[in-house]
Design a protein around this motif. Structure first.
Motif, PDB file in Angstrom:
ATOM      1  N   PRO A 196      12.120 -27.154 -24.781  1.00  0.00           N
ATOM      2  CA  PRO A 196      10.743 -26.955 -24.384  1.00  0.00           C
ATOM      3  C   PRO A 196      10.488 -25.423 -25.050  1.00  0.00           C
ATOM      4  N   THR A 197       9.457 -25.183 -26.000  1.00  0.00           N
ATOM      5  CA  THR A 197       9.310 -24.019 -26.430  1.00  0.00           C
ATOM      6  C   THR A 197       7.802 -23.596 -26.500  1.00  0.00           C
ATOM      7  N   ASP A 198       7.496 -22.217 -25.702  1.00  0.00           N
ATOM      8  CA  ASP A 198       6.130 -21.685 -25.679  1.00  0.00           C
ATOM      9  C   ASP A 198       5.834 -21.276 -27.017  1.00  0.00           C
TER      10      ASP A 198
ATOM     11  N   LEU B 235       5.320 -17.433 -31.638  1.00  0.00           N
ATOM     12  CA  LEU B 235       4.658 -16.490 -32.676  1.00  0.00           C
ATOM     13  C   LEU B 235       4.539 -15.160 -32.356  1.00  0.00           C
ATOM     14  N   GLU B 236       4.426 -14.599 -31.036  1.00  0.00           N
ATOM     15  CA  GLU B 236       4.374 -13.035 -30.812  1.00  0.00           C
ATOM     16  C   GLU B 236       5.724 -12.532 -31.272  1.00  0.00           C
ATOM     17  N   ASP B 237       6.898 -13.435 -30.858  1.00  0.00           N
ATOM     18  CA  ASP B 237       8.249 -12.772 -31.287  1.00  0.00           C
ATOM     19  C   ASP B 237       8.393 -12.746 -32.601  1.00  0.00           C
ATOM     20  N   VAL B 238       7.981 -13.734 -33.492  1.00  0.00           N
ATOM     21  CA  VAL B 238       7.983 -13.498 -35.170  1.00  0.00           C
ATOM     22  C   VAL B 238       7.008 -12.159 -35.594  1.00  0.00           C
ATOM     23  N   GLU B 239       5.854 -11.971 -34.901  1.00  0.00           N
ATOM     24  CA  GLU B 239       5.084 -10.712 -35.254  1.00  0.00           C
ATOM     25  C   GLU B 239       5.841  -9.692 -34.908  1.00  0.00           C
ATOM     26  N   ASP B 240       6.460  -9.572 -33.893  1.00  0.00           N
ATOM     27  CA  ASP B 240       7.524  -8.509 -33.336  1.00  0.00           C
ATOM     28  C   ASP B 240       8.522  -8.168 -34.378  1.00  0.00           C
TER      29      ASP B 240
ATOM     30  N   ILE C 289      -4.569 -19.061 -31.516  1.00  0.00           N
ATOM     31  CA  ILE C 289      -4.039 -20.154 -30.656  1.00  0.00           C
ATOM     32  C   ILE C 289      -5.363 -21.108 -30.348  1.00  0.00           C
ATOM     33  N   LYS C 290      -5.337 -22.503 -30.649  1.00  0.00           N
ATOM     34  CA  LYS C 290      -6.308 -23.244 -30.305  1.00  0.00           C
ATOM     35  C   LYS C 290      -6.195 -23.787 -29.097  1.00  0.00           C
ATOM     36  N   PRO C 291      -7.304 -24.380 -28.330  1.00  0.00           N
ATOM     37  CA  PRO C 291      -7.072 -24.933 -26.890  1.00  0.00           C
ATOM     38  C   PRO C 291      -6.403 -26.047 -26.878  1.00  0.00           C
ATOM     39  N   GLY C 292      -5.358 -26.215 -25.850  1.00  0.00           N
ATOM     40  CA  GLY C 292      -4.546 -27.328 -25.909  1.00  0.00           C
ATOM     41  C   GLY C 292      -3.125 -27.054 -26.285  1.00  0.00           C
ATOM     42  N   VAL C 293      -2.805 -25.989 -27.128  1.00  0.00           N
ATOM     43  CA  VAL C 293      -1.525 -25.598 -27.581  1.00  0.00           C
ATOM     44  C   VAL C 293      -0.570 -24.826 -26.388  1.00  0.00           C
ATOM     45  N   SER C 294       0.422 -25.486 -25.939  1.00  0.00           N
ATOM     46  CA  SER C 294       1.220 -24.563 -24.969  1.00  0.00           C
ATOM     47  C   SER C 294       2.565 -24.743 -25.309  1.00  0.00           C
ATOM     48  N   THR C 295       3.210 -25.697 -25.223  1.00  0.00           N
ATOM     49  CA  THR C 295       4.745 -26.020 -25.447  1.00  0.00           C
ATOM     50  C   THR C 295       4.860 -27.341 -26.059  1.00  0.00           C
ATOM     51  N   ALA C 296       6.221 -27.207 -26.998  1.00  0.00           N
ATOM     52  CA  ALA C 296       6.553 -28.360 -27.559  1.00  0.00           C
ATOM     53  C   ALA C 296       7.943 -28.318 -27.828  1.00  0.00           C
ATOM     54  N   MET C 297       8.427 -29.571 -28.102  1.00  0.00           N
ATOM     55  CA  MET C 297       9.989 -29.745 -27.945  1.00  0.00           C
ATOM     56  C   MET C 297      10.253 -29.462 -29.623  1.00  0.00           C
ATOM     57  N   LEU C 298      10.893 -28.263 -29.766  1.00  0.00           N
ATOM     58  CA  LEU C 298      11.457 -27.784 -30.932  1.00  0.00           C
ATOM     59  C   LEU C 298      12.891 -27.225 -30.753  1.00  0.00           C
ATOM     60  N   ASP C 299      13.264 -27.042 -32.151  1.00  0.00           N
ATOM     61  CA  ASP C 299      14.646 -26.463 -32.309  1.00  0.00           C
ATOM     62  C   ASP C 299      14.316 -25.020 -32.686  1.00  0.00           C
ATOM     63  N   ARG C 300      14.324 -24.037 -31.720  1.00  0.00           N
ATOM     64  CA  ARG C 300      13.737 -22.644 -31.782  1.00  0.00           C
ATOM     65  C   ARG C 300      14.371 -22.033 -33.041  1.00  0.00           C
ATOM     66  N   ASP C 301      15.473 -21.972 -33.318  1.00  0.00           N
ATOM     67  CA  ASP C 301      16.319 -21.039 -34.193  1.00  0.00           C
ATOM     68  C   ASP C 301      15.585 -21.933 -35.758  1.00  0.00           C
TER      69      ASP C 301
ATOM     70  N   THR D 136       3.466 -29.410 -39.712  1.00  0.00           N
ATOM     71  CA  THR D 136       3.022 -30.136 -38.504  1.00  0.00           C
ATOM     72  C   THR D 136       4.342 -30.577 -37.860  1.00  0.00           C
ATOM     73  N   LEU D 137       4.544 -30.543 -36.584  1.00  0.00           N
ATOM     74  CA  LEU D 137       5.576 -30.961 -35.843  1.00  0.00           C
ATOM     75  C   LEU D 137       5.304 -32.105 -34.823  1.00  0.00           C
ATOM     76  N   PRO D 138       5.967 -32.818 -34.485  1.00  0.00           N
ATOM     77  CA  PRO D 138       5.620 -33.652 -33.149  1.00  0.00           C
ATOM     78  C   PRO D 138       5.761 -32.806 -31.738  1.00  0.00           C
ATOM     79  N   LEU D 139       5.103 -33.048 -30.924  1.00  0.00           N
ATOM     80  CA  LEU D 139       5.167 -32.413 -29.785  1.00  0.00           C
ATOM     81  C   LEU D 139       6.198 -32.913 -28.889  1.00  0.00           C
ATOM     82  N   LYS D 140       6.569 -34.080 -29.076  1.00  0.00           N
ATOM     83  CA  LYS D 140       7.653 -34.444 -27.986  1.00  0.00           C
ATOM     84  C   LYS D 140       8.767 -34.797 -28.908  1.00  0.00           C
TER      85      LYS D 140
END
Length: 609
Positions: free
Chosen positions: A452-454, A459-464, A481-493, A598-602
């Motif tokens: 689960p990734t916020d 995006l803020e980490d990329v900006e930093d 960030i559009k409404p409804g966007v929170s977390t997603a199942m991602l490979d963070r790296d 685009t990426l799947p949320l789950k």
């Protein structure tokens, strides 16, 4: 017409043959029997007359010889003897003297013959001493008669003759009655024979009719019916053999239909196209895949030659029409209605039939468009890798030789050359690292570690991470960030690497004072959409379709000077695909570029571990 057709049947032929055989046999028997009976009756009749004439000649010998023991008149004695002792129905007995004169007769109606001379030939022969004298005569009333004459001998002297003429009407009447009885018997026998022939022929033809009916049923495809077996004779054995043949034929046809369906299914669902032609090169069969590849419909193939269909040259067309083995050929086919060109490898194989020779050709069409593209991409990739490695290696070699030649002792040039060698080495390391990363992604060896990734935090980490470079070029960074966007199942790296590549490209091609915007939204189909938008120089429209290809650069010289390997977008695309998503790019010259993926949320799509 019905009777005519009946006489053509086996039943009628059997009856006719049977009746004719019986008729011929009875006719032969009848002819022999009637002939033998006629000969026997005639012989007996003649023999009886001969015996009577012989006895009469013996009795009349003394009287005619002049020796008469009684006192009666000799002629009267002869008359009494003829009338009483030798009375025959329908017969006349005459006693003649030595001159042939009639002394007495047994028929009162011929009393006027007495005293006249009998001039018959048999009488003349008898008076000459010939004993066997007989003949057939037909009188004026058309009555057949038998004539017998015997000499009368007394003391070895011919003293007269006995003349007997007897009607054969009774004999022929008897024969006629026998013939009538025989004919009646023949007719009765023929009638019984015809009835028996009908019954016998029915026992033969009825099973044959059943066999014929079931043969028609088999010809019409009804294999479930069985022929009744009426006995163990030859026809019964034929019925059993026919039932066995029907069952075997049913099994063979079932297997044939099954194989035909399998073949049809294989032809229909083959990834390759198949075209079959006759010996003249005309198309007789084409599967669905071939129609799709050539862009033609089945009804358009009637009488069409495969040479014109595939656009073959004249020598190849003649060889194909003659059933020759053309072999394998690579063709570029452009479908109608402006479709994309298709590269096809066509393999021709002749069809051979025993005792006839070549009767057609099978053409197998393989769509090798992607293979050719991959081969071209492979060649281009190898050339690009060689070029990308050769450039820094050449630079390193040149500067190394310069250092060996004495530049190392120069306090100003030596460190500068070493710095160039170090930069080129780092560039080669980045290139090899990117190539290894791409190789792992292609071979599915790069495992994804989803968690689960916020999104906002990512995006803020990329900006930093790029804030220092942003400040140097005075580039403003925005996060939307559009409404409804929170977390997603991602490979963070992996996603960080995608975003880093996109932000790095945006930094390189965005002039000082520009803006880079990172956005996140939820699409209508429930996917996470991430985008990087810049206000840079943009990409020409002709290069958009190839921008994600490996080592593809819009401005090769400038990109290489900026330190890029040409693999960043390719790596980004492979990482996004591994997540089960997609990536796209829109750009306009001098207005900027937007890269969206685009990426799947789950946790779906891709291989997550």
């Amino acid at each position: 017409m019905k009777w005519l057709s009946f006489f053509r049947t086996i039943q009628a032929k059997v009856i006719i043959i049977y009746v004719l055989l019986i008729l011929i046999a009875m006719q032969l028997i009848g002819v022999y029997f009637v002939s033998a009976m006629k000969t026997s009756l005639t012989s007996n009749f003649t023999k009886d007359l001969q015996e009577r004439a012989e006895l009469m000649s013996v009795l009349a010998a003394k009287t005619l010889g002049g020796e008469n023991e009684s006192e009666d008149d000799p002629v009267e004695s002869l008359r009494v003897m003829v009338n009483n002792l030798f009375n025959l129905n329908g017969a006349e007995i005459q006693v003649l003297d030595s001159t042939g004169r009639v002394l007495t007769t047994s028929l009162p109606t011929h009393a006027d013959y007495v005293g006249t001379k009998n001039t018959q030939t048999v009488v003349s022969r008898a008076l000459q001493g010939i004993r066997d004298n007989e003949e057939y005569i037909i009188d004026d009333d058309n009555i057949r008669k038998k004539v017998v004459a015997k000499p009368v001998i007394y003391n070895e002297k011919i003293v007269g003759a006995i003349y007997i003429v007897a009607s054969m009407s009774e004999l022929y009447g008897t024969m006629q009655r026998i013939n009538n009885i025989f004919i009646s018997g023949i007719l009765l026998a023929l009638g019984l024979t015809a009835v028996l022939g009908v019954i016998l022929s029915h026992t033969i033809t009825h099973p044959i009719k059943e066999l014929t009916r079931h043969a028609r049923a088999v010809a019409e495809g009804r294999f479930t019916e069985k022929t009744p077996v009426f006995g163990s004779d030859e026809i019964g054995q034929l019925s059993q053999a026919f039932n066995y043949m029907t069952s075997r034929l049913r099994e063979a046809l079932s297997q044939n239909e099954e194989e035909k369906e399998k073949l049809a299914s294989i032809l229909t669902n083959m990834s390759d196209g198949v075209i079959a032609t006759d010996d003249a090169g005309r198309v007789i069969l084409m599967n669905r895949r071939a129609s799709e590849m050539l862009g033609v419909e089945g009804e358009e193939l009637a009488g069409r030659e495969i040479s014109s269909l595939l656009g073959l040259e004249e020598p190849e067309a003649e060889s194909l029409a003659q059933g020759g083995e053309v072999g394998s050929k690579l063709l570029e086919f452009v479908p109608r209605e402006g479709g994309q060109p298709v590269m096809m490898r066509v393999t021709f194989t002749p069809i051979h039939r025993r005792e006839i020779g070549i009767t057609g050709t099978i053409a197998v069409l393989q769509d090798v468009t992607e293979q050719e593209k991959l081969e071209a991409s492979r060649r281009e990739f190898v050339a690009n890798v060689s070029h990308e490695l050769r450039t820094p290696l050449t630079t390193i070699k040149s500067y190394t030789e310069a250092l060996e030649s004495g530049a190392l002792e120069d306090k100003q040039m030596g460190p500068r050359f070493v710095g160039v060698i170090q930069n080129e080495t780092e560039r080669m390391i980045r290139l090899v690292t990117d190539l290894l990363h791409l190789s792992r992604l292609d071979s599915k060896e790069a495992a994804l570690h989803k968690e689960p990734t916020d999104i906002l935090e990512m995006l803020e980490d990329v900006e930093d991470r790029f804030s220092f470079q942003m400040k140097q070029k005075r580039i403003r960074t925005l996060i939307e960030i559009k409404p409804g966007v929170s977390t997603a199942m991602l490979d963070r790296d992996g996603i960080d690497q995608v975003l880093d590549n996109l932000i790095s490209n945006a930094l390189k091609y965005t002039p000082d004072g520009g803006t880079i915007t990172m956005g996140a939204a939820i699409t209508e189909d429930g996917m996470l959409s991430l985008s990087v938008k810049d206000t840079g120089m943009g990409i020409p429209k002709k290069d958009l379709d190839r921008i994600f290809e490996r080592f593809y650069r819009v401005d090769k010289a400038r990109t290489r000077n900026l330190g890029g390997t040409g693999l960043g977008l390719s790596i980004a695309r492979e990482i996004v695909r591994a997540h089960g998503g997609s990536i796209s790019l829109q750009s306009e010259l001098e207005k900027g570029t937007v890269v969206t993926f685009t990426l799947p949320l789950k946790d779906e799509g891709g291989s997550a571990t």
